[in-house]
Design an enzyme around this catalytic site. Structure first.
Site, short mmCIF file in Angstrom:
data_model
loop_
_atom_site.label_atom_id
_atom_site.label_comp_id
_atom_site.label_asym_id
_atom_site.label_seq_id
_atom_site.Cartn_x
_atom_site.Cartn_y
_atom_site.Cartn_z
N HIS A 243 0.80 -1.23 0.00
CA HIS A 243 0.00 0.00 0.00
C HIS A 243 0.84 1.30 0.00
CE1 HIS A 243 -3.40 -2.60 1.16
NE2 HIS A 243 -2.68 -3.05 2.16
O1 RIB Z 1 -5.13 -0.29 4.76
C1 RIB Z 1 -3.73 -0.22 4.54
C2 RIB Z 1 -3.13 0.86 5.37
O2 RIB Z 1 -3.33 0.59 6.75
C3 RIB Z 1 -1.59 0.95 5.20
O3 RIB Z 1 -1.19 2.28 5.38
C4 RIB Z 1 -1.09 0.10 6.32
O4 RIB Z 1 0.22 0.48 6.75
C5 RIB Z 1 -2.08 0.41 7.40
O5 RIB Z 1 -1.69 1.64 8.00
#
Ligand code: RIB
Ligand code: CA
Length: 313
Positions: A243
């Site tokens: 992500h």
């Molecule tokens: O949903 C994914 C996000 O939530 C990313 O930023 C991960 O690090 C968590 O913070």
């Protein structure tokens, strides 16, 4: 080289945050004014420590790390140890940090920096719940027109949610903060699950990090091998979604991404859909367009950039 881009990374490390921070630290196009830690994946005392561990892993102990909000604006903190492990950085054995945590409160650092730097020159890069960013906007509304852009990881629409059927983790943890940011009028680029779920840490891609043979490459492979197991099991995929590095990759190579300017509104009332980002992708409402929402990524180009840059550390 064109002028460097000044950024503040707001983060809740988190293995994917770690890779985003490593990418930023390896990229001379970016001037990191500071890392501001927020409670999210794990509590604040761990996210600020993890941020310092990553800076030392990168060989950049001079990086300024600040601690910010210990909990969301209104709701109780929800963490994600089931994904990231108890430390938040499970996978590699990283030494306790020796570099200092800055004494200044992260929210004050964000406000002070935005008021001091030339207007329109600082980009905020939130990788976790938006609590620090919202607190800064509330503490000093004058910063809003001075922010160049907010490039954030959060939300989801066609892909649904990852912590509830409707909501993505960063937005779900602090929906009120997300609402403040989405209504701020600041130009926003949003990396939702719709795009990050197309950036999977396949076995081949993890091997490319390990084959760097460096401390950073091996530690990255170990972080991702731990991080991906939860989503591999959940989605039945080869690899998990990477992500947060999408935010930094966008700053370096925006052409890797495709999206559309549209309205994004967050649910802050119904418990059923709390934290859901309602993205008006088809323009069926008259609501103001407040974010450029990314939906596609050149994932091979993304991982090639990551391996090349991390190989420099
Ligand atoms: O949903 C994914 C996000 O939530 C990313 O930023 C991960 O690090 C968590 O913070
Ligand atoms: Ca994160």
């Amino acid at each position: 080289m064109s002028a460097t881009r000044k950024i503040i990374i707001d983060t809740d490390p988190g293995q994917d945050d770690a890779v985003a921070i490593l990418l930023a630290l390896a990229s001379p196009e970016l001037e990191i004014l500071g890392l501001t830690a927020v409670a999210g994946n794990v509590p604040l005392k761990l996210t600020e420590k993890n941020a310092r561990k990553i800076c030392e892993l990168a060989g950049k102990p001079e990086t300024k790390v600040f601690a910010g909000a210990i909990r969301p604006l209104a709701r109780s903190l929800v963490t994600a140890e089931e994904v990231h492990g108890q430390s938040g950085l499970n996978g590699p054995e990283l030494p306790e940090p020796t570099m200092p945590l800055q004494a200044q409160y992260a929210v004050d650092f964000i406000v002070e920096t935005l008021m001091k730097e030339d207007s329109g020159t600082v980009t905020l890069c939130p990788l976790g719940p938006l609590t620090n960013i919202a607190l800064a906007l509330i503490r000093e509304p004058k910063i809003a027109p001075r922010i160049k852009e907010i490039v954030l990881m959060g939300g989801g629409f066609f892909e649904g949610g990852n912590v509830t059927p409707a909501a993505e983790f960063n937005i779900y943890v602090d929906p009120q903060a997300a609402d403040v940011v989405l209504r701020s009028g600041v130009p926003i680029v949003m990396m939702p699950l719709d795009v990050t779920h197309k950036a999977l840490t396949t076995g081949k891609r993890i091997a490319a990090f390990r084959d760097l043979g460096t401390r950073v490459g091996i530690a990255t492979a170990e972080m991702l091998e731990f991080f991906e197991r939860f989503d591999e099991e959940k989605y039945g995929t080869d690899g998990g979604p990477l992500h947060d590095p999408c935010v930094i990759a966008y700053l370096l190579k925006p052409e890797l991404f495709k999206g559309r300017h549209c309205n994004v509104t967050v649910e802050t009332a119904s418990e059923l859909t709390m934290g859901m980002t309602v993205i008006d992708w088809w323009g069926v409402t008259k609501r103001d367009k407040n974010a450029t929402v990314m939906r596609d990524i050149d994932h091979d180009g993304f991982f090639a950039l990551l391996v090349e840059r991390l190989g420099r550390l």
